[in-house]
Motif scaffolding. Structure first.
Motif, PDB file in Angstrom:
ATOM      1  N   ALA A  65       0.823  -1.200   0.000  1.00  0.00           N
ATOM      2  CA  ALA A  65       0.000   0.000   0.000  1.00  0.00           C
ATOM      3  C   ALA A  65       0.859   1.252   0.000  1.00  0.00           C
ATOM      4  O   ALA A  65       0.508   2.265  -0.630  1.00  0.00           O
ATOM      5  N   ARG A  85      -6.262  -1.790  -3.957  1.00  0.00           N
ATOM      6  CA  ARG A  85      -6.131  -1.533  -2.523  1.00  0.00           C
ATOM      7  C   ARG A  85      -7.119  -0.425  -2.150  1.00  0.00           C
ATOM      8  O   ARG A  85      -6.945   0.736  -2.514  1.00  0.00           O
ATOM      9  N   ALA A  86      -8.150  -0.819  -1.435  1.00  0.00           N
ATOM     10  CA  ALA A  86      -9.267   0.080  -1.166  1.00  0.00           C
ATOM     11  C   ALA A  86      -8.806   1.392  -0.544  1.00  0.00           C
ATOM     12  O   ALA A  86      -7.933   1.418   0.325  1.00  0.00           O
ATOM     13  N   SER A 106      -7.074   3.787  -1.608  1.00  0.00           N
ATOM     14  CA  SER A 106      -5.854   4.453  -2.073  1.00  0.00           C
ATOM     15  C   SER A 106      -6.204   5.692  -2.882  1.00  0.00           C
ATOM     16  O   SER A 106      -5.514   6.717  -2.808  1.00  0.00           O
ATOM     17  N   ALA A 164     -13.375   1.405  -4.096  1.00  0.00           N
ATOM     18  CA  ALA A 164     -13.219  -0.032  -4.364  1.00  0.00           C
ATOM     19  C   ALA A 164     -14.324  -0.447  -5.333  1.00  0.00           C
ATOM     20  O   ALA A 164     -15.291   0.286  -5.539  1.00  0.00           O
ATOM     21  N   ALA A 180      -7.368  -8.482   2.657  1.00  0.00           N
ATOM     22  CA  ALA A 180      -8.725  -7.986   2.902  1.00  0.00           C
ATOM     23  C   ALA A 180      -8.985  -6.656   2.209  1.00  0.00           C
ATOM     24  O   ALA A 180     -10.115  -6.395   1.757  1.00  0.00           O
ATOM     25  N   ASP A 181      -7.966  -5.791   2.112  1.00  0.00           N
ATOM     26  CA  ASP A 181      -8.212  -4.480   1.492  1.00  0.00           C
ATOM     27  C   ASP A 181      -8.402  -4.582  -0.015  1.00  0.00           C
ATOM     28  O   ASP A 181      -8.751  -3.596  -0.665  1.00  0.00           O
ATOM     29  N   VAL A 239     -12.742  -5.391  -0.331  1.00  0.00           N
ATOM     30  CA  VAL A 239     -13.674  -4.555   0.425  1.00  0.00           C
ATOM     31  C   VAL A 239     -15.048  -4.492  -0.231  1.00  0.00           C
ATOM     32  O   VAL A 239     -16.074  -4.456   0.460  1.00  0.00           O
ATOM     33  N   HIS A 291     -16.318   6.010   4.239  1.00  0.00           N
ATOM     34  CA  HIS A 291     -14.866   6.157   4.129  1.00  0.00           C
ATOM     35  C   HIS A 291     -14.457   7.140   3.033  1.00  0.00           C
ATOM     36  O   HIS A 291     -13.322   7.119   2.570  1.00  0.00           O
TER      37      HIS A 291
END
Length: 425
Positions: free
Chosen positions: A103, A132-133, A135, A158, A180-181, A184, A203
């Motif tokens: 990340a 990568r959620a 980012s 995401a 996990a990211d 999402v 988010h």
């Protein structure tokens, strides 16, 4: 004592007043008015505090004024790309590529991609997904703070995708655990889709990207196959609307496109296998088509040279010509067509290569420029701020020595770029 209190009050009032706006001027030899579709000659653009304040026939500005002389250039609004992937590593022949970069690394890669994109003349983008959620959320925020040089960004955080679908990282052994990211947005059923959409907005996202059908550049999925149900997509649209947001759908297949339109999405990404019924439905519903008609040639050339997976190349060949035929039909039908390129599959900064393809497949140069300005601004919901150079809009603009209305490929190498009244190139 009374005098002292009065002076304190006056001082406080002065401090509360806004600072006098910084004023500058740009002299444009030719100015493309994207709202009216006309060209104006020898214009003076007044900029106050980063926004266009006035446009007038050229006359010498006040003595001592700051003037940028672009009298030898064609000037037009900053360009908009509605389909980028700034906060990701570029496409390669390795299906596991997303797992090879931390990340932290992606943060620096995103900053580089943002700078490259801005300097290519694209001052606003819709960034439609990263593995990568969030980012993209952090990149948008860093640009807004002035920490990073880049375009104005609308982001999705995401992908909302079915398990194993076109928005998943796929193609390796079944016992490999994906971080996990990177999962999402994976969801099954309308209720879970709603929860995921709400989570994304909590988010900091601006909009939602659904993976309605399979993808070209993902193992185990087929572009023509619908993956999210119409009910799931409708749930996403309702949840996004409740948050003041909107939804776009990655959809190659004809049935998936129509289901997404019926579900209420604002736009369709790719639309590669759209049929006549889908074109008519998009026209009737006022849905935008965001078709990356350049990208297929890049995938064929570089993918073949670098040995991308055979399935990727097959699916690209099955969709490229069909997409371009659908684009030509959509132009003739008067469907709203925005400018989206899938930058990130090909190198960032080359976004303007798509202009000549849009012209080749039915648009005039002016229509292609309007697609990347006023039309894309309308899709973003940002028409009051970007996409045009008229009073009230941000002073986002590009200047080119060659005439893009005579040869739209002139936009592939812009000479100067301004964002918010500040020259970045």
């Amino acid at each position: 004592m009374a005098l002292s209190k009065m002076l304190i009050g006056v001082a406080a009032a002065l401090l509360a007043m806004p600072a006098q706006a910084a004023t500058s001027y740009v002299r444009a030899g030719r100015l493309i008015d994207t709202e009216k579709g006309v060209v104006l000659t020898d214009r003076l653009i007044r900029i106050d505090d980063g926004r266009v304040a006035a446009i007038m026939p050229y006359a010498p500005p006040p003595a001592g004024a700051t003037v940028l002389d672009w009298s030898g250039y064609t000037v037009l609004p900053g360009l908009i790309d509605m389909h980028t992937h700034l906060a990701d590593w570029g496409q390669t022949n390795n299906v596991a590529e997303p797992l090879l970069h931390s990340a932290q690394e992606i943060a620096y890669v995103g900053a580089r991609n943002a700078r490259t994109t801005l300097r290519a003349g694209f001052t606003s983008v819709h960034d439609v997904g990263c593995f990568r959620a969030f980012s993209d959320v952090e990149l948008r925020n860093a640009i807004a703070r002035g920490d990073v040089e880049g375009p104005r960004m609308s982001v999705v955080g995401a992908y909302i995708t079915t398990p194993g679908g076109g928005g998943e990282v796929t193609g390796f052994a079944p016992d490999v655990t994906v971080p996990a990211d990177m999962r999402v947005g994976v969801a099954s059923g309308p209720d879970e889709v709603r929860r995921k959409v709400n989570y994304l907005f909590q988010h900091g996202v601006d909009s939602i990207k659904l993976i309605a059908t399979g993808a070209v550049l993902a193992e185990g999925t087929e572009p023509g196959q619908q993956e999210l149900t119409e009910a799931e997509m409708h749930a996403a649209v309702e949840a996004a609307a409740a948050r003041g947001g909107w939804v776009t759908a990655h959809a190659h297949g004809a049935e998936g496109i129509k289901a997404a339109i019926r579900a209420g999405v604002r736009s369709i990404e790719h639309a590669s296998l759209i049929d006549d019924e889908g074109i008519a439905l998009a026209k009737a519903k006022g849905v935008f088509l965001d078709m990356d008609v350049y990208n297929g040639d890049y995938i064929e050339e570089i993918g073949t040279k670098e040995g991308w997976p055979a399935g990727y190349l097959r699916k690209n060949r099955e969709t490229t010509d069909a997409q371009r035929a659908g684009f030509a039909k959509a132009v003739k039908a008067g469907v709203k067509l925005s400018f989206g390129t899938d930058a990130g599959v090909y190198p960032h900064g080359k976004n303007a290569r798509q202009f000549r393809y849009m012209v080749r497949f039915g648009m005039t140069p002016m229509q292609a420029i309007q697609a990347a300005t006023v039309t894309s601004a309308a899709l973003l919901g940002w028409s009051r701020d970007v996409g045009a150079l008229s009073p009230g809009h941000y002073a986002d603009m590009v200047a080119v020595a060659r005439d893009p209305l005579a040869d739209v490929s002139a936009l592939e190498s812009v000479d100067h770029v301004m964002k918010g009244g500040a020259v970045v190139r």
